[in-house]
Scaffold this motif. Structure first.
Motif, PDB file in Angstrom:
ATOM      1  N   ALA A  48       0.833  -1.210   0.000  1.00 54.31           N
ATOM      2  CA  ALA A  48       0.000   0.000   0.000  1.00 54.31           C
ATOM      3  C   ALA A  48       0.863   1.253   0.000  1.00 54.31           C
ATOM      4  CB  ALA A  48      -0.936  -0.012   1.206  1.00 54.31           C
ATOM      5  N   LEU A  49       1.917   1.277   0.805  1.00 57.81           N
ATOM      6  CA  LEU A  49       2.782   2.452   0.885  1.00 57.81           C
ATOM      7  C   LEU A  49       3.490   2.705  -0.442  1.00 57.81           C
ATOM      8  CD1 LEU A  49       4.010   4.648   2.682  1.00 57.81           C
ATOM      9  CD2 LEU A  49       5.814   3.015   3.293  1.00 57.81           C
ATOM     10  N   ARG A  50       4.020   1.657  -1.051  1.00 55.33           N
ATOM     11  CA  ARG A  50       4.722   1.806  -2.329  1.00 55.33           C
ATOM     12  C   ARG A  50       3.753   2.269  -3.423  1.00 55.33           C
ATOM     13  NH1 ARG A  50       9.374  -1.564  -1.791  1.00 55.33           N
ATOM     14  NH2 ARG A  50      10.278  -0.898   0.200  1.00 55.33           N
ATOM     15  N   ALA A  51       2.550   1.744  -3.437  1.00 55.89           N
ATOM     16  CA  ALA A  51       1.574   2.137  -4.456  1.00 55.89           C
ATOM     17  C   ALA A  51       1.160   3.593  -4.286  1.00 55.89           C
ATOM     18  CB  ALA A  51       0.350   1.225  -4.382  1.00 55.89           C
ATOM     19  N   ARG A  52       0.940   4.009  -3.050  1.00 55.16           N
ATOM     20  CA  ARG A  52       0.547   5.403  -2.794  1.00 55.16           C
ATOM     21  C   ARG A  52       1.681   6.360  -3.160  1.00 55.16           C
ATOM     22  NH1 ARG A  52      -1.019   4.564   1.860  1.00 55.16           N
ATOM     23  NH2 ARG A  52      -3.238   4.333   1.482  1.00 55.16           N
ATOM     24  N   ALA A  53       2.899   5.976  -2.857  1.00 49.51           N
ATOM     25  CA  ALA A  53       4.047   6.820  -3.195  1.00 49.51           C
ATOM     26  C   ALA A  53       4.233   6.941  -4.702  1.00 49.51           C
ATOM     27  CB  ALA A  53       5.309   6.259  -2.553  1.00 49.51           C
ATOM     28  N   ALA A  54       3.811   5.916  -5.441  1.00 51.00           N
ATOM     29  CA  ALA A  54       3.941   5.942  -6.903  1.00 51.00           C
ATOM     30  C   ALA A  54       2.829   6.734  -7.578  1.00 51.00           C
ATOM     31  CB  ALA A  54       3.970   4.512  -7.449  1.00 51.00           C
ATOM     32  N   ALA A  56      -0.752   6.140  -6.997  1.00 55.84           N
ATOM     33  CA  ALA A  56      -2.033   5.443  -7.128  1.00 55.84           C
ATOM     34  C   ALA A  56      -2.965   5.816  -5.980  1.00 55.84           C
ATOM     35  CB  ALA A  56      -1.822   3.932  -7.147  1.00 55.84           C
ATOM     36  N   ILE A  57      -4.260   5.672  -6.221  1.00 59.77           N
ATOM     37  CA  ILE A  57      -5.259   5.778  -5.164  1.00 59.77           C
ATOM     38  C   ILE A  57      -5.366   4.407  -4.512  1.00 59.77           C
ATOM     39  CG2 ILE A  57      -7.688   6.188  -4.637  1.00 59.77           C
ATOM     40  CD1 ILE A  57      -7.778   8.068  -7.032  1.00 59.77           C
ATOM     41  N   VAL A  58      -5.108   4.315  -3.229  1.00 61.25           N
ATOM     42  CA  VAL A  58      -5.041   3.027  -2.533  1.00 61.25           C
ATOM     43  C   VAL A  58      -6.256   2.868  -1.629  1.00 61.25           C
ATOM     44  CG1 VAL A  58      -3.710   1.571  -0.969  1.00 61.25           C
ATOM     45  CG2 VAL A  58      -2.533   3.045  -2.623  1.00 61.25           C
ATOM     46  N   VAL A  59      -6.911   1.707  -1.754  1.00 60.77           N
ATOM     47  CA  VAL A  59      -8.071   1.370  -0.920  1.00 60.77           C
ATOM     48  C   VAL A  59      -7.812  -0.018  -0.336  1.00 60.77           C
ATOM     49  CG1 VAL A  59     -10.571   1.010  -0.862  1.00 60.77           C
ATOM     50  CG2 VAL A  59      -9.589   2.725  -2.411  1.00 60.77           C
TER      51      VAL A  59
END
Length: 329
Positions: A48-54, A56-59
């Motif tokens: 989740a952290l890596r996706a948000r930093a890239a 993306a909207i994370v759910v």
């Protein structure tokens, strides 16, 4: 002038911290106008952290299983075009424009990126054999619309997404999508795409035998729901054949002697005959119910706006890569 379609990229993820940031970055470069959604399914790492930093909207989706994630995605997100892929990097984001282009130009409701080289993934012979068996079984049971029912690289129109019931909870969700399209005879297409390998340190979440059993069970349930006459007819024929097998010698003996010395065998054979008749009647009744449900699904599907944009796809996404020709299903 017609507006550009709203594109949503959907990435269900579970423990993909090694790959998710790169996958998000490549999708953002390939489809700069799209919104990237990562639904984290109880990952125990930094997905989740890596996706948000890239970007993306994370759910977070607490119910474990890909089917639960996809059901949540389809319910939450409003878009004109939905593109679904995996977060493990095995599907190339650079192929996304070709999938979207095919959806628009072929006027399909779902386009599936069939996987070239899927049998090379981690060298798992069990997965390769299972893919062949289940795809052949699907074509025999439900039709020849699809040649790779397990591909997770798909693009959908809004009315497919909003009319898809999504009842399965796990990996078998792709099978349910395929059966839904086949039952309603929706326009679908397939494109052969390269299938990548996971990077070192990343492992598949699939279990050959456990997930294979789940898929077989899903096949049986979907056949019962969509083809009850065929499903219960098979049981009816089995019970009828068993009844006749047990009944024949008793009838021969009765014709010769006028006696029925093997009364338990006779009672069992009659019971099996009654079960055969009951299964046949059940299949006939449920077949009418199934046809009514299919008509209701079709009417609801047609009541949804198509969400298609009447313009050249090259105005929306980058020009598809040369050398890859769409193949209609």
């Amino acid at each position: 002038m017609p507006q550009d379609p709203v594109i949503a990229v959907l990435l269900p993820c579970y423990n993909e911290e090694l790959t998710i940031a790169e996958v998000v970055r490549r999708f953002r470069e390939t489809l700069p106008a799209a919104t990237i959604y990562v639904y984290d399914n109880n990952s125990k790492d930094l997905t989740a952290l890596r996706a948000r930093a890239a970007g993306a909207i994370v759910v977070r989706e607490p119910r474990q299983g890909k089917g639960n994630v996809v059901r949540r995605m389809f319910a939450d997100i409003d878009a004109d075009i939905y593109l679904m892929a995996d977060g493990d990097g095995t599907y190339a984001p650079e192929d996304a424009p070709q999938l979207i282009n095919t959806l628009l130009t072929e006027r399909s409701d779902m386009v599936v990126g069939t996987r070239r080289g899927v049998t090379d993934d981690a060298g798992r012979a069990g997965h390769a054999f299972g893919n062949r068996v289940f795809n052949s079984l699907y074509q025999w049971l439900f039709g020849s619309d699809f040649s790779d029912i397990f591909s997770g690289y798909r693009v959908f129109t809004r009315r497919f997404v909003k009319s898809f019931p999504a009842v399965s909870g796990g990996f078998e969700i792709e099978t349910e999508m395929s059966v839904h399209a086949s039952q309603l005879k929706l326009p679908v297409s397939e494109i052969a795409l390269d299938y990548g390998r996971r990077p070192e340190g990343s492992s598949s979440k699939l279990s050959t035998f456990r997930d294979g059993a789940k898929i077989l069970w899903m096949f049986a349930m979907l056949m019962k729901e969509t083809q009850p006459l065929r499903f219960f007819g098979a049981f009816s024929l089995f019970f009828l054949a068993s009844s006749l097998f047990l009944m024949a010698p008793v009838l021969v003996e009765f014709a010769e002697t006028g006696l029925v010395p093997r009364m338990p065998t006779w009672v069992l054979s009659v019971g099996l005959l009654l079960l055969s008749m009951l299964a046949a009647v059940t299949g006939l009744i449920l077949d009418s119910v199934s046809r009514g449900r299919a008509e209701q699904k079709r009417i609801f599907y047609l009541s949804m706006p198509s969400g298609r944009v009447e313009r050249r796809a090259t105005e929306v996404v980058r020009k598809p890569q040369p050398g890859k020709t769409p193949r209609a299903a």
